[in-house]
Design a protein around this motif. Structure first.
Motif, PDB file in Angstrom:
ATOM      1  N   GLY A  11       0.804  -1.237   0.000  1.00 32.78           N
ATOM      2  CA  GLY A  11       0.000   0.000   0.000  1.00 32.78           C
ATOM      3  C   GLY A  11       0.819   1.260   0.000  1.00 32.78           C
ATOM      4  N   HIS A  12       2.149   1.197  -0.183  1.00 30.27           N
ATOM      5  CA  HIS A  12       2.959   2.412  -0.168  1.00 30.27           C
ATOM      6  C   HIS A  12       3.666   2.585  -1.505  1.00 30.27           C
ATOM      7  CE1 HIS A  12       2.367   3.197   4.052  1.00 30.27           C
ATOM      8  NE2 HIS A  12       2.663   1.937   4.313  1.00 30.27           N
ATOM      9  N   TRP A 187     -10.558  10.580 -12.246  1.00 34.35           N
ATOM     10  CA  TRP A 187      -9.674  10.843 -11.112  1.00 34.35           C
ATOM     11  C   TRP A 187      -8.236  10.518 -11.486  1.00 34.35           C
ATOM     12  CZ3 TRP A 187      -6.912   7.068  -8.219  1.00 34.35           C
ATOM     13  CH2 TRP A 187      -7.145   5.740  -8.617  1.00 34.35           C
ATOM     14  N   VAL A 188      -7.309  11.109 -10.722  1.00 35.17           N
ATOM     15  CA  VAL A 188      -5.878  10.841 -10.882  1.00 35.17           C
ATOM     16  C   VAL A 188      -5.221  10.865  -9.507  1.00 35.17           C
ATOM     17  CG1 VAL A 188      -5.573  11.717 -13.234  1.00 35.17           C
ATOM     18  CG2 VAL A 188      -5.427  13.292 -11.283  1.00 35.17           C
ATOM     19  N   TYR A 189      -4.053  10.225  -9.419  1.00 35.45           N
ATOM     20  CA  TYR A 189      -3.237  10.365  -8.223  1.00 35.45           C
ATOM     21  C   TYR A 189      -2.457  11.670  -8.295  1.00 35.45           C
ATOM     22  CZ  TYR A 189      -3.927   5.630  -6.398  1.00 35.45           C
ATOM     23  OH  TYR A 189      -4.464   4.491  -5.860  1.00 35.45           O
ATOM     24  N   VAL A 190      -2.440  12.365  -7.180  1.00 35.95           N
ATOM     25  CA  VAL A 190      -1.653  13.581  -7.033  1.00 35.95           C
ATOM     26  C   VAL A 190      -0.705  13.372  -5.863  1.00 35.95           C
ATOM     27  CG1 VAL A 190      -1.751  16.026  -6.401  1.00 35.95           C
ATOM     28  CG2 VAL A 190      -3.403  15.099  -8.028  1.00 35.95           C
ATOM     29  N   TYR A 191       0.577  13.643  -6.070  1.00 34.56           N
ATOM     30  CA  TYR A 191       1.583  13.478  -5.035  1.00 34.56           C
ATOM     31  C   TYR A 191       2.028  14.848  -4.533  1.00 34.56           C
ATOM     32  CZ  TYR A 191       1.770   9.057  -7.607  1.00 34.56           C
ATOM     33  OH  TYR A 191       1.426   7.895  -8.256  1.00 34.56           O
ATOM     34  N   SER A 213      -8.987  13.925   8.772  1.00 42.53           N
ATOM     35  CA  SER A 213      -8.559  12.525   8.802  1.00 42.53           C
ATOM     36  C   SER A 213      -7.502  12.263   7.728  1.00 42.53           C
ATOM     37  CB  SER A 213      -9.768  11.611   8.576  1.00 42.53           C
ATOM     38  OG  SER A 213      -9.360  10.281   8.330  1.00 42.53           O
ATOM     39  N   ASP A 214      -6.707  11.222   7.935  1.00 40.61           N
ATOM     40  CA  ASP A 214      -5.741  10.778   6.930  1.00 40.61           C
ATOM     41  C   ASP A 214      -6.327   9.725   5.993  1.00 40.61           C
ATOM     42  OD1 ASP A 214      -3.615  12.394   7.787  1.00 40.61           O
ATOM     43  OD2 ASP A 214      -3.094  10.973   9.372  1.00 40.61           O
ATOM     44  N   ASP A 215      -7.596   9.406   6.165  1.00 42.34           N
ATOM     45  CA  ASP A 215      -8.221   8.399   5.307  1.00 42.34           C
ATOM     46  C   ASP A 215      -8.118   8.818   3.842  1.00 42.34           C
ATOM     47  OD1 ASP A 215      -8.871   7.029   7.546  1.00 42.34           O
ATOM     48  OD2 ASP A 215     -11.023   7.482   7.507  1.00 42.34           O
ATOM     49  N   GLY A 216      -7.849   7.841   3.003  1.00 44.95           N
ATOM     50  CA  GLY A 216      -7.793   8.113   1.572  1.00 44.95           C
ATOM     51  C   GLY A 216      -6.445   8.560   1.066  1.00 44.95           C
ATOM     52  N   THR A 217      -5.434   8.642   1.943  1.00 45.72           N
ATOM     53  CA  THR A 217      -4.096   9.032   1.518  1.00 45.72           C
ATOM     54  C   THR A 217      -3.147   7.849   1.639  1.00 45.72           C
ATOM     55  OG1 THR A 217      -3.429   9.785   3.734  1.00 45.72           O
ATOM     56  CG2 THR A 217      -4.496  11.394   2.297  1.00 45.72           C
ATOM     57  N   VAL A 218      -2.123   7.840   0.801  1.00 43.31           N
ATOM     58  CA  VAL A 218      -1.072   6.827   0.855  1.00 43.31           C
ATOM     59  C   VAL A 218       0.233   7.552   1.148  1.00 43.31           C
ATOM     60  CG1 VAL A 218       0.180   5.036  -0.400  1.00 43.31           C
ATOM     61  CG2 VAL A 218      -2.275   5.339  -0.776  1.00 43.31           C
ATOM     62  N   PHE A 219       0.874   7.195   2.242  1.00 44.05           N
ATOM     63  CA  PHE A 219       2.076   7.901   2.683  1.00 44.05           C
ATOM     64  C   PHE A 219       3.321   7.117   2.292  1.00 44.05           C
ATOM     65  CE2 PHE A 219       5.149   8.722   6.283  1.00 44.05           C
ATOM     66  CZ  PHE A 219       5.593   9.926   5.775  1.00 44.05           C
ATOM     67  N   ASP A 220       4.295   7.809   1.699  1.00 44.32           N
ATOM     68  CA  ASP A 220       5.586   7.226   1.359  1.00 44.32           C
ATOM     69  C   ASP A 220       6.616   7.777   2.338  1.00 44.32           C
ATOM     70  OD1 ASP A 220       7.984   6.407   0.357  1.00 44.32           O
ATOM     71  OD2 ASP A 220       7.850   7.516  -1.524  1.00 44.32           O
ATOM     72  N   ASN A 222       9.677   7.136   2.788  1.00 41.88           N
ATOM     73  CA  ASN A 222      11.036   7.295   2.276  1.00 41.88           C
ATOM     74  C   ASN A 222      11.286   8.697   1.731  1.00 41.88           C
ATOM     75  OD1 ASN A 222      11.760   4.554   2.776  1.00 41.88           O
ATOM     76  ND2 ASN A 222      10.590   3.968   0.955  1.00 41.88           N
ATOM     77  N   ARG A 223      10.252   9.308   1.212  1.00 45.45           N
ATOM     78  CA  ARG A 223      10.422  10.641   0.615  1.00 45.45           C
ATOM     79  C   ARG A 223       9.487  11.673   1.218  1.00 45.45           C
ATOM     80  NH1 ARG A 223      13.701  10.585  -3.521  1.00 45.45           N
ATOM     81  NH2 ARG A 223      13.091  12.694  -4.075  1.00 45.45           N
ATOM     82  N   ASN A 224       8.745  11.291   2.246  1.00 45.02           N
ATOM     83  CA  ASN A 224       7.795  12.206   2.878  1.00 45.02           C
ATOM     84  C   ASN A 224       6.788  12.759   1.873  1.00 45.02           C
ATOM     85  OD1 ASN A 224       8.725  12.040   5.561  1.00 45.02           O
ATOM     86  ND2 ASN A 224      10.398  13.442   5.085  1.00 45.02           N
ATOM     87  N   LEU A 225       6.341  11.885   0.981  1.00 49.70           N
ATOM     88  CA  LEU A 225       5.325  12.249   0.011  1.00 49.70           C
ATOM     89  C   LEU A 225       4.009  11.568   0.360  1.00 49.70           C
ATOM     90  CD1 LEU A 225       7.178  12.008  -3.428  1.00 49.70           C
ATOM     91  CD2 LEU A 225       6.568  14.076  -2.167  1.00 49.70           C
ATOM     92  N   VAL A 226       2.918  12.215  -0.019  1.00 48.05           N
ATOM     93  CA  VAL A 226       1.587  11.683   0.195  1.00 48.05           C
ATOM     94  C   VAL A 226       0.885  11.609  -1.156  1.00 48.05           C
ATOM     95  CG1 VAL A 226      -0.633  12.033   1.326  1.00 48.05           C
ATOM     96  CG2 VAL A 226       1.460  12.645   2.510  1.00 48.05           C
ATOM     97  N   ALA A 227       0.185  10.520  -1.392  1.00 49.06           N
ATOM     98  CA  ALA A 227      -0.643  10.398  -2.592  1.00 49.06           C
ATOM     99  C   ALA A 227      -2.102  10.585  -2.205  1.00 49.06           C
ATOM    100  CB  ALA A 227      -0.448   9.024  -3.246  1.00 49.06           C
ATOM    101  N   ILE A 228      -2.802  11.443  -2.942  1.00 46.30           N
ATOM    102  CA  ILE A 228      -4.232  11.626  -2.746  1.00 46.30           C
ATOM    103  C   ILE A 228      -4.939  11.370  -4.070  1.00 46.30           C
ATOM    104  CG2 ILE A 228      -3.972  13.296  -0.868  1.00 46.30           C
ATOM    105  CD1 ILE A 228      -4.540  15.513  -2.848  1.00 46.30           C
ATOM    106  N   GLU A 229      -6.184  10.966  -3.988  1.00 42.48           N
ATOM    107  CA  GLU A 229      -6.986  10.736  -5.181  1.00 42.48           C
ATOM    108  C   GLU A 229      -7.774  11.999  -5.488  1.00 42.48           C
ATOM    109  OE1 GLU A 229      -9.368   7.265  -4.668  1.00 42.48           O
ATOM    110  OE2 GLU A 229      -7.664   5.983  -4.119  1.00 42.48           O
TER     111      GLU A 229
END
Length: 334
Positions: A11-12, A187-191, A213-220, A222-229
């Motif tokens: 999931g990351h 929709w698209v992923y935005v980092y 909430s952090d629901d719906g986000t994917v946290f990386d 290693n690079r302190n990046l977040v993916a949102i839809e």
């Protein structure tokens, strides 16, 4: 260039070990020609502030909202608001004068967006009246924003953020099951940086009282990046989010300008553009809160709000290979 088609594990987002993206924030000007800069307006609020309405993917008629401030416009622009206000032209659209000023400030000058430009953007998030959708216990509301433009307070339905928009191809089937349905269409992923999203959440808390909430986000990590839809308009006859590319990335600050190359949906269909594009994304934002069917939730009741971002426009000055895209979502089935 490096192959950036990497898988998601657990999931990351996987990350390419390269230096962080160095994005210079500049004051950009636009070329106001009829073929490359005008935009068609559309009222596209995600949720009504006053009455239950369909969710974000349903477009409402402009005539039903003559006295409301715009919410998300899809192709690159905004609202037709109260005709009693002083009107001005912006990119082929007639809007209230203050709104035109805010549109230029956010869309054209790329000012007061969240990310690298300034620590604390001069914008206030305004409280929203939540409305219940249907007979369930979920409540919705659109956010709007007040920009301080040299002491003049102008309302707008959009914010900008430093982002990378992922237009890379996705694995849409796995073991015969559909995945990432309608990716690149609705929709698209935005980092974005974790710090950027945290700043947005702090502005929501200050302006509305809601914790996010952090629901719906994917946290990386290693690079302190977040993916949102990020949602996108894809309705027939309605404007879609547009992509504007820097004409000359080596131009001076005064001479930098952008050219519109099409909608996100069109651009993502071209193999040469199926990359990760870095720049400033402009979004409308709505809020979703779980509560009781008969009691409107309020801040402090122990509930958190989920934010829904709708991509309205992208100003990009290039692609990056420094961010590994999400290729498939093994835990999600559509």
């Amino acid at each position: 260039g490096r192959d950036i088609a990497h898988n998601i594990r657990n999931g990351h987002c996987l990350s390419i070990p390269q230096p962080p993206i160095n994005i210079m924030m500049m004051h950009y000007t636009t070329n106001n020609t009829t073929d490359g800069s005008s935009e068609r307006l559309s009222l596209y609020p995600a949720y009504s502030k006053t009455a239950p309405q369909p969710p974000a993917h349903v477009i409402r008629n402009i005539a039903d909202h003559n006295n409301q401030m715009a919410a998300a416009s899809r192709d690159d622009e905004e609202t037709v608001a109260d005709a009693a206000n002083t009107l001005a032209e912006w990119r082929g659209n007639t809007v209230p004068e203050k709104e035109a000023k805010a549109l230029r400030h956010v869309f054209d000058d790329l000012q007061d967006h969240f990310g690298y430009q300034r620590v604390d953007p001069r914008v206030r998030f305004n409280n929203t009246n939540l409305a219940r959708l249907g007979n369930g216990g979920t409540w919705f509301g659109d956010l709007d924003f007040t920009y301080d433009i040299k002491g003049d307070h102008c309302n707008l339905a959009y914010i900008g953020m430093d982002v990378c928009v992922d237009l890379t191809p996705k694995l849409v089937h796995k073991h015969g099951q559909p995945m990432l349905k309608d990716y690149g269409k609705t929709w698209v992923y935005v980092y974005l940086r974790q710090l950027t999203l945290d700043k947005v959440k702090s502005y929501v808390k200050t302006g509305t009282g809601w914790d996010v909430s952090d629901d719906g986000t994917v946290f990386d990590p290693n690079r302190n990046l977040v993916a949102i839809e990020a949602k996108m308009s894809n309705q027939t006859g309605q404007p879609k989010p547009s992509v504007w590319v820097a004409k000359d990335k080596n131009a001076s600050e005064q001479d930098m300008s952008f050219s519109r190359i099409g909608t996100v949906q069109d651009v993502s269909s071209h193999p040469s553009q199926q990359r990760i594009h870095r720049g400033v994304g402009i979004f409308s934002v709505s809020m979703e809160v779980e509560g009781g069917p008969n009691v409107r939730p309020t801040p402090g009741m122990g509930c958190e709000a989920n934010l829904c971002f709708t991509l309205v426009s992208l100003r990009t000055w290039g692609i990056t290979d420094c961010v590994a895209p999400i290729v498939h979502a093994p835990s999600k089935w559509y």
